[in-house]
Design a protein around this motif. Structure first.
Motif, PDB file in Angstrom:
ATOM      1  N   GLU A   1      -2.065  12.436   1.063  1.00  0.00           N
ATOM      2  CA  GLU A   1      -1.854  11.004   0.876  1.00  0.00           C
ATOM      3  C   GLU A   1      -0.961  10.428   1.964  1.00  0.00           C
ATOM      4  O   GLU A   1      -1.237   9.340   2.512  1.00  0.00           O
ATOM      5  CB  GLU A   1      -1.229  10.767  -0.506  1.00  0.00           C
ATOM      6  N   GLU A   2       0.103  11.148   2.318  1.00  0.00           N
ATOM      7  CA  GLU A   2       1.017  10.670   3.362  1.00  0.00           C
ATOM      8  C   GLU A   2       0.324  10.623   4.723  1.00  0.00           C
ATOM      9  O   GLU A   2       0.563   9.698   5.511  1.00  0.00           O
ATOM     10  CB  GLU A   2       2.254  11.567   3.424  1.00  0.00           C
ATOM     11  N   LEU A   3      -0.538  11.604   4.990  1.00  0.00           N
ATOM     12  CA  LEU A   3      -1.263  11.609   6.262  1.00  0.00           C
ATOM     13  C   LEU A   3      -2.197  10.411   6.349  1.00  0.00           C
ATOM     14  O   LEU A   3      -2.261   9.723   7.380  1.00  0.00           O
ATOM     15  CB  LEU A   3      -2.059  12.912   6.407  1.00  0.00           C
ATOM     16  N   LYS A   4      -2.917  10.145   5.274  1.00  0.00           N
ATOM     17  CA  LYS A   4      -3.855   9.006   5.278  1.00  0.00           C
ATOM     18  C   LYS A   4      -3.107   7.687   5.467  1.00  0.00           C
ATOM     19  O   LYS A   4      -3.563   6.798   6.202  1.00  0.00           O
ATOM     20  CB  LYS A   4      -4.658   8.990   3.987  1.00  0.00           C
ATOM     21  N   LYS A   5      -1.954   7.546   4.830  1.00  0.00           N
ATOM     22  CA  LYS A   5      -1.158   6.327   5.000  1.00  0.00           C
ATOM     23  C   LYS A   5      -0.663   6.208   6.425  1.00  0.00           C
ATOM     24  O   LYS A   5      -0.660   5.116   7.010  1.00  0.00           O
ATOM     25  CB  LYS A   5       0.023   6.339   4.027  1.00  0.00           C
ATOM     26  N   ALA A   6      -0.228   7.338   7.003  1.00  0.00           N
ATOM     27  CA  ALA A   6       0.269   7.317   8.381  1.00  0.00           C
ATOM     28  C   ALA A   6      -0.821   6.919   9.367  1.00  0.00           C
ATOM     29  O   ALA A   6      -0.553   6.294  10.401  1.00  0.00           O
ATOM     30  CB  ALA A   6       0.828   8.682   8.750  1.00  0.00           C
ATOM     31  N   LEU A   7      -2.069   7.264   9.038  1.00  0.00           N
ATOM     32  CA  LEU A   7      -3.198   6.919   9.909  1.00  0.00           C
ATOM     33  C   LEU A   7      -3.717   5.509   9.648  1.00  0.00           C
ATOM     34  O   LEU A   7      -4.622   5.043  10.347  1.00  0.00           O
ATOM     35  CB  LEU A   7      -4.326   7.938   9.716  1.00  0.00           C
ATOM     36  N   GLY A   8      -3.163   4.844   8.638  1.00  0.00           N
ATOM     37  CA  GLY A   8      -3.551   3.465   8.366  1.00  0.00           C
ATOM     38  C   GLY A   8      -4.626   3.284   7.325  1.00  0.00           C
ATOM     39  O   GLY A   8      -5.198   2.197   7.193  1.00  0.00           O
ATOM     40  N   ALA A   9      -4.921   4.319   6.556  1.00  0.00           N
ATOM     41  CA  ALA A   9      -5.952   4.200   5.527  1.00  0.00           C
ATOM     42  C   ALA A   9      -5.524   3.180   4.483  1.00  0.00           C
ATOM     43  O   ALA A   9      -4.380   3.158   4.034  1.00  0.00           O
ATOM     44  CB  ALA A   9      -6.194   5.550   4.855  1.00  0.00           C
ATOM     45  N   GLY A  10      -6.455   2.304   4.091  1.00  0.00           N
ATOM     46  CA  GLY A  10      -6.194   1.328   3.038  1.00  0.00           C
ATOM     47  C   GLY A  10      -5.548   0.047   3.521  1.00  0.00           C
ATOM     48  O   GLY A  10      -5.355  -0.889   2.748  1.00  0.00           O
ATOM     49  N   THR A  11      -5.232  -0.039   4.824  1.00  0.00           N
ATOM     50  CA  THR A  11      -4.572  -1.252   5.328  1.00  0.00           C
ATOM     51  C   THR A  11      -5.538  -2.214   6.004  1.00  0.00           C
ATOM     52  O   THR A  11      -5.259  -3.406   6.095  1.00  0.00           O
ATOM     53  CB  THR A  11      -3.468  -0.880   6.329  1.00  0.00           C
ATOM     54  N   THR A  12      -6.657  -1.689   6.478  1.00  0.00           N
ATOM     55  CA  THR A  12      -7.600  -2.549   7.199  1.00  0.00           C
ATOM     56  C   THR A  12      -8.940  -2.681   6.493  1.00  0.00           C
ATOM     57  O   THR A  12      -9.789  -3.444   6.916  1.00  0.00           O
ATOM     58  CB  THR A  12      -7.861  -1.990   8.613  1.00  0.00           C
ATOM     59  N   GLY A  13      -9.124  -1.912   5.430  1.00  0.00           N
ATOM     60  CA  GLY A  13     -10.406  -1.942   4.741  1.00  0.00           C
ATOM     61  C   GLY A  13     -11.443  -1.041   5.369  1.00  0.00           C
ATOM     62  O   GLY A  13     -12.559  -0.914   4.868  1.00  0.00           O
ATOM     63  N   ARG A  14     -11.084  -0.441   6.491  1.00  0.00           N
ATOM     64  CA  ARG A  14     -11.987   0.493   7.170  1.00  0.00           C
ATOM     65  C   ARG A  14     -11.314   1.852   7.294  1.00  0.00           C
ATOM     66  O   ARG A  14     -10.087   1.946   7.351  1.00  0.00           O
ATOM     67  CB  ARG A  14     -12.345  -0.012   8.567  1.00  0.00           C
ATOM     68  N   LYS A  15     -12.143   2.890   7.342  1.00  0.00           N
ATOM     69  CA  LYS A  15     -11.606   4.232   7.524  1.00  0.00           C
ATOM     70  C   LYS A  15     -11.113   4.376   8.960  1.00  0.00           C
ATOM     71  O   LYS A  15     -11.875   4.129   9.901  1.00  0.00           O
ATOM     72  CB  LYS A  15     -12.662   5.285   7.229  1.00  0.00           C
ATOM     73  N   PRO A  16      -9.860   4.763   9.156  1.00  0.00           N
ATOM     74  CA  PRO A  16      -9.328   4.910  10.522  1.00  0.00           C
ATOM     75  C   PRO A  16     -10.118   5.940  11.323  1.00  0.00           C
ATOM     76  O   PRO A  16     -10.632   6.915  10.788  1.00  0.00           O
ATOM     77  CB  PRO A  16      -7.889   5.382  10.285  1.00  0.00           C
TER      78      PRO A  16
END
Length: 385
Positions: free
Chosen positions: A264-279
């Motif tokens: 979960e922390e890795l996905k957040k660090a990569l920006g998952a869930g912030t742009t609506g698209r998969k980083p």
């Protein structure tokens, strides 16, 4: 409370304190010529290698040699000091990429403290490429850089690195000192602390677990039933399978929540869930993390099996002491009546063969043998004597 209070039963502490007293940094920032810049802390599992290294690191940074109260001591112990880095691994080996990420730091001047200190825990897990990457920095360290490596024995480190280190040999702490430490730090009663120190054979981390975790004590009791439940081939195979399943359960208990948190922390660090698209590259990063988590889970499972084998080996050691009439303290003294029955049912020669079978199994598992097959072979050997 001094940083050295965390070190249990080690006679080397006064020598390390003298080293700190002799080491100095002048007003121009130059390190003392008497300071050794590469250290190797060796000792059996549970002797506290990394604990000693961290106490030494804190004391080197502390203006008072390890008072335990200043910002230097507090930050080193909390793992937040800007001039003390620790390289650890949850996998089977330290990767070369981990070493390459750390080596440039060794060339930096301290940002706040007196020394730039790098601690490598489990340095025996350095692969050949990782050791080569580390060698140049250990061979020619900057004046204010100190490397601290931790390993079971000096022979576990490649000779080119070992020859450049000052070796500090630690010992298994005496039971009474481990018990006193548990009583003081974990607030357990003296009887339970004494049991945990003896049952762990002086292994500080294991003793702490046995003292504070009722489940850990229950799992140990289950393991120690193995020598008494090998009456036929079916029971031998079942006993081996049970050990493997218990180790898997232990790995799940320790790794599941951590794995989920890291992902979960890795996905957040990569920006998952912030742009609506998969980083971009998220799948590759997650896959790499999952591979590391798998290696960690394998290591935890194998470590759990090894702890069980050490407990069974100690039980047979007790049996041998009784068979030979040696007046020595039994690791499993609370089981004395059962141990005496086991001793009377066999011979010292048979007990030694069983102990050898356990040692061989531990060695084969270190060589990445399949756990179930190795344990089945061992259980059959224990039955045959």
């Amino acid at each position: 409370m001094s940083v050295w209070d965390a070190v249990v039963g080690q006679a080397v502490v006064p020598a390390l304190q003298r080293t700190i007293a002799d080491a100095s940094v002048d007003r121009n920032g130059a390190g003392s010529g008497s300071m050794t810049h590469a250290w190797l802390f060796t000792g059996p599992p549970g002797s506290g290698r990394s604990v000693v290294a961290k106490a030494f690191a804190a004391a080197l940074q502390c203006p008072q040699g390890g008072c335990g109260h200043c910002a230097e001591c507090t930050d080193v112990r909390a793992g937040t000091h800007p001039d003390v880095a620790a390289l650890t691994t949850e996998g089977l080996n330290i990767r070369i990429s981990q070493v390459r990420d750390l080596v440039p730091r060794a060339a930096l001047k301290p940002a706040r403290g007196r020394w730039q200190i790098i601690i490598v825990e489990d340095a025996d897990r350095l692969g050949e490429d990782a050791a080569d990457a580390l060698l140049l920095s250990v061979e020619e360290p900057p004046e204010r850089t100190v490397w601290m490596l931790c390993a079971p024995t000096a022979e576990d480190i490649v000779p080119t690195i070992r020859s450049r280190c000052r070796v500090v040999q630690l010992r298994t702490p005496p039971y009474n000192e481990v018990a006193a430490h548990l009583t003081a730090t974990e607030n357990v009663d003296e009887r339970l602390a004494a049991f945990a120190a003896r049952a762990s054979q002086g292994h500080i981390g294991r003793a702490r677990a046995l003292a504070v975790d009722e489940e850990a004590r229950a799992r140990r009791e289950e393991v120690l039933r193995l020598p008494f439940a090998l009456n036929d081939i079916r029971e031998c195979l079942d006993a081996a399978a049970n050990l493997v399943e218990a180790a898997k359960a232990d790995a799940e208990r320790r790794c599941d929540a951590l794995d989920a948190k890291e992902t979960e922390e890795l996905k957040k660090a990569l920006g998952a869930g912030t742009t609506g698209r998969k980083p971009r590259n998220m799948n590759a990063a997650v896959k790499e993390l999952e591979q590391e988590q798998k290696l960690r889970r394998t290591r935890v499972q194998r470590d759990s099996i090894d702890r069980a084998l050490v407990d069974v080996l100690a039980l047979y050691r007790d049996v041998l002491m009784l068979q030979l009439g040696v007046n020595a303290e039994l690791v499993n003294d609370e089981m004395r009546p059962s141990l005496q029955r086991l001793a009377q049912a066999g011979t010292p020669e048979a007990t030694l063969r069983r102990m050898e079978a356990i040692v061989e199994t531990r060695e084969s598992l270190l060589g990445n043998a399949a756990p179930l097959l190795a344990l089945e072979s061992m259980a059959l050997a224990l039955r045959e004597g």
